[in-house]
Design an enzyme around this catalytic site. Structure first.
Site, PDB file in Angstrom:
ATOM      1  CG  ASP A 194     -10.411  -0.189   4.887  1.00 53.89           C
ATOM      2  OD1 ASP A 194     -10.008  -0.450   3.945  1.00 53.89           O
ATOM      3  OD2 ASP A 194      -9.797  -0.438   5.897  1.00 53.89           O
ATOM      4  CE  LYS A 241      -3.800  -2.014   2.121  1.00 51.11           C
ATOM      5  NZ  LYS A 241      -4.714  -2.743   3.868  1.00 51.11           N
ATOM      6  CD  GLN A 286      -4.210  -4.153   6.428  1.00 47.89           C
ATOM      7  OE1 GLN A 286      -3.834  -3.686   5.930  1.00 47.89           O
ATOM      8  NE2 GLN A 286      -4.108  -5.780   5.956  1.00 47.89           N
TER       9      GLN A 286
HETATM   10  N1  GUN Z   1      -7.119  -6.585   6.143  1.00 45.47           N
HETATM   11  C1  GUN Z   1      -6.867  -7.661   4.960  1.00 45.47           C
HETATM   12  N2  GUN Z   1      -8.406  -6.933   4.096  1.00 45.47           N
HETATM   13  C2  GUN Z   1      -8.166  -5.388   4.753  1.00 45.47           C
HETATM   14  C3  GUN Z   1      -9.009  -4.335   3.479  1.00 45.47           C
HETATM   15  O1  GUN Z   1      -9.726  -4.511   3.429  1.00 45.47           O
HETATM   16  N3  GUN Z   1      -8.958  -3.216   4.959  1.00 45.47           N
HETATM   17  C4  GUN Z   1      -7.761  -3.578   6.158  1.00 45.47           C
HETATM   18  N4  GUN Z   1      -7.632  -2.209   6.776  1.00 45.47           N
HETATM   19  N5  GUN Z   1      -7.861  -4.468   6.445  1.00 45.47           N
HETATM   20  C5  GUN Z   1      -8.043  -5.674   5.812  1.00 45.47           C
END
Ligand code: GUN
Length: 297
Positions: free
Chosen positions: A121, A54, A98
């Site tokens: 998100d 990311k 996350q």
């Molecule tokens: N962990 C796995 N997928 C995601 C996601 O799309 N967003 C977040 N914040 N954590 C994750």
């Protein structure tokens, strides 16, 4: 019929290129640089890989990336203070915590502490409510990526029968909501659904998001249907090595479907591309500008 393979890798590269173009224009015209803060608590190996990816892609499209890595034993008050600081920081337009968080931390409380306008998100209860009532919101990244690919492949989705297999808050439920907002007739199927094969056979659009390797065989698929495979499952191959497979049996589904996303290289690359699109959207809205068309729901 042999299905068209929907190339998520190329699609995601195109989304990133569009984001980069808009970011460059924002910088040149307004002197604004979108910023994304990612918070990682603990050392979960898969999460570390995602967070690194990311950060790298955020910088590649010209945005500022802020990474906050906290130890696994971080207490709730410390994490909440960090989120409050990021909420108040004008240089930060998007905040992503996350998941999963270590067990002692309450995920719902943490997500709902994020300013909904910065919730890239789309997990905050306000954004869930806004999406559910068809209002402007932040939309979860993976379902947004699936929607973009479906619209690109099919055009107007209105009146189509869509079956979403899986009812998670991250994919299944928001995906169903997005398809409903695009005027599909939507069924959410799950582990208790009776006669799942028959339910899936009625679908013009199948979105599989259950996390069970190769669960959907080709003989469940209506000829010509569009199949979006969200699953990423690691299985042991015949040679003793491991490989990634989706929730659909790609070969048998591809023999019947009109189009299908492969695994890997289908939905997967779209998630981070849509996170960048959401960060751009959040930045535009924070500055009283319309979010660019084609990059939102
Ligand atoms: N962990 C796995 N997928 C995601 C996601 O799309 N967003 C977040 N914040 N954590 C994750």
């Amino acid at each position: 019929m042999t299905a068209q393979m929907i190339d998520g890798k190329a699609f995601a590269a195109n989304v990133r290129a569009q984001v980069a173009q808009h970011v460059a224009a924002l910088k040149a015209d307004k002197g604004i640089t979108p910023g994304l803060a990612v918070v990682l608590v603990g050392e979960d190996p898969a999460s570390q890989v995602y967070v690194r990816s990311k950060g790298k892609q955020t910088v590649e499209v010209g945005m500022n990336s802020y990474e906050h890595r906290l130890p696994a034993d971080t207490d709730a008050a410390t994490l909440m203070q960090l989120i409050a600081d990021l909420n108040a920081d004008a240089a930060v337009h998007g905040i992503l915590v996350q998941l999963p968080l270590p067990k002692h931390l309450d995920e719902d409380a943490v997500i709902n502490a994020i300013d909904p306008a910065k919730d890239v998100d789309g997990f905050h209860i306000s954004n869930v409510g806004l999406l559910g009532t068809g209002q402007k919101s932040m939309v979860p990244c993976t379902p947004l990526g699936c929607l973009m690919m479906l619209r690109d492949h099919l055009g107007d989705l209105s009146g189509m029968n869509a079956v979403v297999i899986g009812r998670s808050n991250i994919v299944g439920k928001p995906m169903a909501q997005l398809l409903l907002n695009d005027s599909c007739t939507v069924t959410i199927a799950h582990s208790r659904t009776k006669d799942l094969p028959e339910v899936v056979r009625r679908a013009d659009i199948v979105v599989a998001a259950v996390g069970r390797p190769q669960m959907v065989p080709g003989d469940w698929i209506k000829p010509g249907a569009t199949v979006i495979d969200v699953g990423i499952n690691r299985i042991e191959a015949e040679d003793g090595k491991t490989r990634l497979v989706g929730d659909c049996d790609t070969d048998s589904c591809a023999a019947v479907a009109g189009a299908i996303t492969p695994v890997p290289g289908g939905v997967g690359p779209m998630t981070i591309a849509c996170l960048l699109a959401n960060t751009l959207t959040a930045c535009c809205r924070a500055n009283g500008l319309e979010a660019p068309e084609g990059l939102t729901a």
